[in-house]
Design an enzyme around this catalytic site. Structure first.
Site, short mmCIF file in Angstrom:
data_model
loop_
_atom_site.label_atom_id
_atom_site.label_comp_id
_atom_site.label_asym_id
_atom_site.label_seq_id
_atom_site.Cartn_x
_atom_site.Cartn_y
_atom_site.Cartn_z
N GLY A 69 0.82 -1.20 0.00
CA GLY A 69 0.00 0.00 0.00
C GLY A 69 0.85 1.25 0.00
O GLY A 69 1.97 1.27 -0.53
N SER A 70 0.34 2.31 0.63
CA SER A 70 0.98 3.62 0.55
C SER A 70 2.19 3.71 1.46
O SER A 70 2.32 2.97 2.45
CB SER A 70 -0.03 4.70 0.94
N GLU A 91 5.62 -3.57 0.68
CA GLU A 91 5.66 -3.28 -0.75
C GLU A 91 4.95 -1.95 -0.95
O GLU A 91 3.71 -1.89 -0.91
CB GLU A 91 4.97 -4.41 -1.55
N LEU A 92 5.72 -0.89 -1.11
CA LEU A 92 5.17 0.46 -1.07
C LEU A 92 5.17 1.09 -2.46
O LEU A 92 4.96 0.42 -3.45
CB LEU A 92 5.95 1.28 -0.04
N CYS A 105 2.41 0.54 -8.86
CA CYS A 105 3.62 1.15 -8.30
C CYS A 105 4.81 1.00 -9.23
O CYS A 105 5.85 1.63 -9.00
CB CYS A 105 3.93 0.58 -6.92
N GLU A 139 4.75 9.86 -6.09
CA GLU A 139 4.12 8.83 -6.91
C GLU A 139 2.75 9.33 -7.35
O GLU A 139 1.85 9.49 -6.53
CB GLU A 139 3.97 7.53 -6.11
#
Length: 521
Positions: A227-228, A247-248, A281, A375
């Site tokens: 996520g963020s 996992e950003l 991402c 992002e």
């Protein structure tokens, strides 16, 4: 509309609340999910904790067969599942079908990895004090897993939490994104068809403001979050004694060098800056093009982006659909408008309609703008000329993110240099950073997170080595026959049981002695 139950310790249950799921393209209701009560969440966590030893002891074939079953059932129901993804997420059917295909592979790869889990041995008699000792080494689960999955890949990223946990023998409690819980709940339905023990899995669509209680719970020693950036690092700080994988975000860079195939590069960059409406991402956001080929490359890129098919995600031809909701599209619009006000130029796109934002290419983007530094998570990229690989690689590294990068070149020297120098978790040569194979190690550095997904890598994250030392083992081979010893250099005496049986010598030869008094030097 029927309420979709959640999965509590392997059984379908409803709670005292409901979560309405709407379609991003037109706002219509596509489903309703039951929301668990705090007491039901507690029951799910307690069940995972209670079954942890049984789960760790599950035979490998039981784990593998359960995973293979889910893979096969997803393949059987592929079109139904793809339409469910499109309904709740808004991604075009083109990409939803691809996501189902990937999830089929993710569970299949996990089944294969489960069958490959094996113990190893290590001789310890490298020192005299450890003669006769050997280490027997296995990997054991660290405990139940809390998986938190995002909205952009509601099926396959949930699969990347569930599948390695089951392969490792770890119970899992999955919290899917509130905007897209239906795909994860379908995975619960398929898991319930297997022989996994009760408590091995729960799928709990709780609101985000209730996730902190799960993060804090000591019975869930592993947290796997996608996520963020702010939420991910807050989880990491909140649970310092847990094993946390993150996992950003990313602002994926593509580098186009003079020896690149410019048509191929334009086609791939144009599509994969905008697939999933840019809500990936590893979507392309930054494009660094060698100045010597910029004038040739840029029109090709703009033409590719301008020709992408946008609109209704239910149309098989649509390539770019809406963002997850109108608020997300409004944020992207605000970032682009801010960059334009600071001097950026719009080469194509730059318009919004409801939750949809047109695929957009920018030039002359200020280096301190949000579009350049953060992002965007939308269908927007910018192009910047560079003078050679040195400048390009420096700009790729000039980011708080480090997930993946793509380098379009035919040079092996440049490829290995990029692998050495770029501060990212993965370098893709000859293609966009958006490429991911579900079996490979996947993850980033810096604000892109910590830890790796990909089935074998995630299984390693969810487990730890455990050693048993065996003592008194005959590690050297024993000599054949009766034991014997003699002083170094002493003559060896031939042994025999008695006189040899008489035999007739060849004509013209003398008979040899048959006593046993012979010696050998």
């Amino acid at each position: 509309m029927n309420v979709t139950p959640f999965w509590l310790a392997g059984r379908p249950v409803t709670g005292d609340g409901e979560l309405t799921v709407t379609h991003p393209y037109d706002g219509r209701v596509v489903g309703t999910a039951a929301v668990p009560t705090p007491a039901q969440v507690e029951e799910a966590v307690a069940a995972a904790d209670a079954v942890r030893r049984e789960a760790a002891a599950l035979p490998l074939h039981v784990r593998a067969e359960a995973l293979a079953h889910v893979s096969a059932r997803l393949a059987e129901r592929a079109e139904e599942v793809a339409r469910l993804i499109t309904g709740e997420n808004g991604k075009p059917l083109l990409w939803a079908r691809g996501e189902v295909t990937r999830a089929v592979s993710t569970f299949r790869f996990a089944a294969e990895e489960a069958r490959r889990i094996a113990a190893t041995t290590q001789r310890l008699d490298t020192d005299p004090a450890a003669e006769g000792r050997m280490a027997y080494i296995t990997r054991v689960p660290k405990g139940p897993v809390l998986g938190i999955s995002p909205f952009n890949f509601p099926l396959n990223l949930a699969a990347h939490k569930i599948a390695p946990a089951i392969a490792a023998g770890a119970p899992i409690v999955l919290k899917p994104a509130p905007a897209t819980p239906l795909s994860a709940l379908l995975l619960g339905e398929l898991l319930a068809e297997t022989d996994l023990p009760a408590g091995m899995f729960s799928v709990l669509p709780v609101p985000n403001d209730r996730a902190s209680a799960l993060v804090d719970d000591p019975r869930l020693p592993i947290v796997s979050f996608t996520g963020s950036v702010p939420v991910g690092w807050a989880i990491n700080d909140r649970a310092p004694r847990k094993h946390v994988t993150l996992e950003l975000g990313g602002n994926g860079a593509a580098v186009v060098l003079p020896d690149a195939d410019l048509d191929w590069a334009a086609q791939r960059i144009g599509l994969f800056a905008n697939y999933q409406a840019g809500q990936s991402c590893i979507a392309v956001q930054r494009v660094y093009v060698d100045r010597s080929v910029l004038d040739e490359f840029l029109p090709k890129l703009v033409d590719t982006v301008s020709s992408l098919v946008t609109g209704d995600p239910w149309d098989d031809k649509t390539q770019v659909g809406p963002l997850v909701d109108q608020a997300a599209a409004e944020r992207v619009e605000a970032w682009v408008d801010e960059a334009v006000a600071a001097g950026a130029r719009v080469l194509t796109g730059g318009t919004r309609e409801g939750a949809a934002y047109a695929p957009t290419v920018l030039a002359d983007v200020p280096p301190d703008s949000k579009i350049a530094r953060e992002e965007v998570f939308g269908p927007v990229m910018f192009v910047q000329p560079v003078d050679g690989a040195d400048e390009a690689f420096a700009l790729v590294n000039d980011s708080t993110f480090g997930l993946q990068a793509g380098v379009f070149t035919r040079s092996l020297d440049v490829a290995f240099r990029a692998h050495r120098e770029l501060d990212v978790g993965g370098v893709v040569i000859g293609d966009v950073p958006s490429y991911r194979a579900d079996q490979m190690p996947y993850g980033g550095v810096k604000d892109s997170g910590v830890g790796r997904e990909g089935l074998r890598s995630a299984i390693a994250d969810y487990t730890e080595e455990k050693v048993m030392i065996l003592t008194g083992l005959p590690l050297e081979p024993r000599p054949r026959g009766p034991a014997r010893s003699r002083a170094r250099g002493a003559p060896r005496t031939a042994r025999c049981a008695g006189p040899r049986p008489p035999r007739t010598p060849p004509p013209g030869t003398a008979r040899r002695a048959t006593t046993c008094s012979r010696t050998r030097g």
